[in-house]
Design a protein around this motif. Sequence first.
Motif, PDB file in Angstrom:
ATOM      1  N   PRO A  30       7.947 102.464  49.950  1.00  6.16           N
ATOM      2  CA  PRO A  30       6.807 102.625  49.030  1.00  6.16           C
ATOM      3  C   PRO A  30       5.885 101.406  48.953  1.00  6.16           C
ATOM      4  O   PRO A  30       6.328 100.274  49.116  1.00  6.16           O
ATOM      5  CB  PRO A  30       7.472 102.866  47.676  1.00  6.16           C
ATOM      6  CG  PRO A  30       8.926 102.751  47.859  1.00  6.16           C
ATOM      7  CD  PRO A  30       9.217 102.263  49.247  1.00  6.16           C
ATOM      8  N   THR A  31       4.637 101.667  48.661  1.00  3.50           N
ATOM      9  CA  THR A  31       3.651 100.616  48.375  1.00  3.50           C
ATOM     10  C   THR A  31       4.065  99.884  47.099  1.00  3.50           C
ATOM     11  O   THR A  31       4.506 100.512  46.130  1.00  3.50           O
ATOM     12  CB  THR A  31       2.264 101.278  48.188  1.00  3.50           C
ATOM     13  OG1 THR A  31       1.806 101.687  49.467  1.00  3.50           O
ATOM     14  CG2 THR A  31       1.249 100.347  47.575  1.00  3.50           C
ATOM     15  N   GLY A  57       5.634 109.551  51.794  1.00  5.06           N
ATOM     16  CA  GLY A  57       6.981 109.021  51.582  1.00  5.06           C
ATOM     17  C   GLY A  57       7.683 109.694  50.416  1.00  5.06           C
ATOM     18  O   GLY A  57       7.709 110.921  50.312  1.00  5.06           O
ATOM     19  N   PHE A  58       8.256 108.883  49.496  1.00  4.69           N
ATOM     20  CA  PHE A  58       8.962 109.434  48.326  1.00  4.69           C
ATOM     21  C   PHE A  58       7.983 109.864  47.232  1.00  4.69           C
ATOM     22  O   PHE A  58       8.396 110.332  46.183  1.00  4.69           O
ATOM     23  CB  PHE A  58       9.931 108.392  47.764  1.00  4.69           C
ATOM     24  CG  PHE A  58      11.008 107.996  48.736  1.00  4.69           C
ATOM     25  CD1 PHE A  58      11.908 108.939  49.223  1.00  4.69           C
ATOM     26  CD2 PHE A  58      11.124 106.690  49.175  1.00  4.69           C
ATOM     27  CE1 PHE A  58      12.896 108.580  50.127  1.00  4.69           C
ATOM     28  CE2 PHE A  58      12.118 106.319  50.073  1.00  4.69           C
ATOM     29  CZ  PHE A  58      13.002 107.268  50.559  1.00  4.69           C
ATOM     30  N   GLY A  59       6.696 109.651  47.448  1.00  3.06           N
ATOM     31  CA  GLY A  59       5.686 110.164  46.520  1.00  3.06           C
ATOM     32  C   GLY A  59       5.247 109.208  45.445  1.00  3.06           C
ATOM     33  O   GLY A  59       4.389 109.548  44.613  1.00  3.06           O
ATOM     34  N   THR A  60       5.776 107.984  45.439  1.00  2.01           N
ATOM     35  CA  THR A  60       5.481 107.085  44.306  1.00  2.01           C
ATOM     36  C   THR A  60       3.998 106.694  44.212  1.00  2.01           C
ATOM     37  O   THR A  60       3.451 106.636  43.117  1.00  2.01           O
ATOM     38  CB  THR A  60       6.365 105.822  44.358  1.00  2.01           C
ATOM     39  OG1 THR A  60       6.344 105.317  45.695  1.00  2.01           O
ATOM     40  CG2 THR A  60       7.799 106.129  43.968  1.00  2.01           C
ATOM     41  N   PHE A  82      13.606 114.663  53.850  1.00  2.00           N
ATOM     42  CA  PHE A  82      14.224 114.233  52.595  1.00  2.00           C
ATOM     43  C   PHE A  82      13.257 113.450  51.703  1.00  2.00           C
ATOM     44  O   PHE A  82      13.289 113.590  50.484  1.00  2.00           O
ATOM     45  CB  PHE A  82      15.506 113.441  52.858  1.00  2.00           C
ATOM     46  CG  PHE A  82      16.666 114.364  53.116  1.00  2.00           C
ATOM     47  CD1 PHE A  82      17.273 115.042  52.068  1.00  2.00           C
ATOM     48  CD2 PHE A  82      17.119 114.596  54.397  1.00  2.00           C
ATOM     49  CE1 PHE A  82      18.318 115.928  52.295  1.00  2.00           C
ATOM     50  CE2 PHE A  82      18.161 115.480  54.645  1.00  2.00           C
ATOM     51  CZ  PHE A  82      18.770 116.140  53.589  1.00  2.00           C
ATOM     52  N   ALA A  83      12.386 112.656  52.331  1.00  2.00           N
ATOM     53  CA  ALA A  83      11.382 111.947  51.529  1.00  2.00           C
ATOM     54  C   ALA A  83      10.487 112.980  50.832  1.00  2.00           C
ATOM     55  O   ALA A  83      10.187 112.865  49.639  1.00  2.00           O
ATOM     56  CB  ALA A  83      10.552 111.026  52.420  1.00  2.00           C
ATOM     57  N   LYS A 103       4.863 119.247  53.481  1.00  2.00           N
ATOM     58  CA  LYS A 103       5.606 118.671  54.609  1.00  2.00           C
ATOM     59  C   LYS A 103       4.820 118.987  55.885  1.00  2.00           C
ATOM     60  O   LYS A 103       5.100 119.960  56.592  1.00  2.00           O
ATOM     61  CB  LYS A 103       7.033 119.234  54.685  1.00  2.00           C
ATOM     62  CG  LYS A 103       7.881 118.411  55.639  1.00  2.00           C
ATOM     63  CD  LYS A 103       9.158 119.064  56.019  1.00  2.00           C
ATOM     64  CE  LYS A 103       9.771 118.334  57.224  1.00  2.00           C
ATOM     65  NZ  LYS A 103       8.904 118.308  58.403  1.00  2.00           N
ATOM     66  N   LYS A 104       3.792 118.196  56.111  1.00  2.00           N
ATOM     67  CA  LYS A 104       2.878 118.439  57.229  1.00  2.00           C
ATOM     68  C   LYS A 104       2.442 117.128  57.850  1.00  2.00           C
ATOM     69  O   LYS A 104       2.425 116.093  57.179  1.00  2.00           O
ATOM     70  CB  LYS A 104       1.638 119.188  56.754  1.00  2.00           C
ATOM     71  CG  LYS A 104       1.918 120.640  56.400  1.00  2.00           C
ATOM     72  CD  LYS A 104       0.654 121.348  55.999  1.00  2.00           C
ATOM     73  CE  LYS A 104       0.952 122.814  55.734  1.00  2.00           C
ATOM     74  NZ  LYS A 104      -0.168 123.509  55.165  1.00  2.00           N
ATOM     75  N   ASP A 105       2.014 117.209  59.106  1.00  2.00           N
ATOM     76  CA  ASP A 105       1.449 116.061  59.805  1.00  2.00           C
ATOM     77  C   ASP A 105      -0.022 115.934  59.374  1.00  2.00           C
ATOM     78  O   ASP A 105      -0.811 116.863  59.587  1.00  2.00           O
ATOM     79  CB  ASP A 105       1.546 116.324  61.320  1.00  2.00           C
ATOM     80  CG  ASP A 105       1.123 115.125  62.132  1.00  2.00           C
ATOM     81  OD1 ASP A 105       0.339 114.291  61.631  1.00  2.00           O
ATOM     82  OD2 ASP A 105       1.566 115.020  63.282  1.00  2.00           O
TER      83      ASP A 105
END
Length: 172
Positions: A30-31, A57-60, A82-83, A103-105
């Motif tokens: 994460p940033t 990533g984990f969305g933070t 999983f992220a 969940k995409k590029d």
Amino acid sequence: MFEYYLLLTLLIIVLFIVISSLKIGISPMPTSKSARKIIVSTLQDSQNSTIIDLGSGFGTLAIFLAVNFPHKKVIGYELSLFAFLISQILKFTLGLKNLHFYKKDFLHQDLKNCDLVCYLFPIGMQKLEDKLFDEEINTTIISNTFAFRNIKAKEIIKDNSILKTPIYIYKT
Ligand SMILES: C[S@@+](CC[C@H](N)C(=O)[O-])C[C@H]1O[C@@H](n2cnc3c(N)ncnc32)[C@H](O)[C@@H]1O
């Protein structure tokens, strides 16, 4: 026995995250908090109604943006399963209606008329730069740590951490 299964599950999740990070080229790191604050203040005057986190990533970071810009739509694209799942759980737990994870590029998505934020890696930056040129995307792009090779940053701000991580601000 329960602890054993819990530990095993956690180990499997970590292993999946490590394998997908090796495949993608970067982990879902994460940033930092200070960099997140710089990103928010930079986007303060933008007229665009959508912000996209390229590789959420984990969305933070996307969560921080969604909380700080409740009237804007925040989108996060992420390849690591999983992220992505963790970011979805956080989104629903926090009940953020303006936040959407896919969940995409991001290289195959429409990025026009949106502010873009990213924390990628050199090859990822190169691919993003190619897409910006090919599709003539003119917008604000804020990149944590990594710079584009051919586009000149309008501003470079160093965060408050010991590392003084650069945040590159582009207006293409
Ligand atoms: C260092 S993390 C940054 C996470 C988040 N943006 C932040 O700043 O806190 C970079 C993420 O980008 C994802 N990623 C890299 N290339 C991608 C692509 N083409 N499409 C979607 N996600 C991508 C990786 O899986 C990784 O989770």
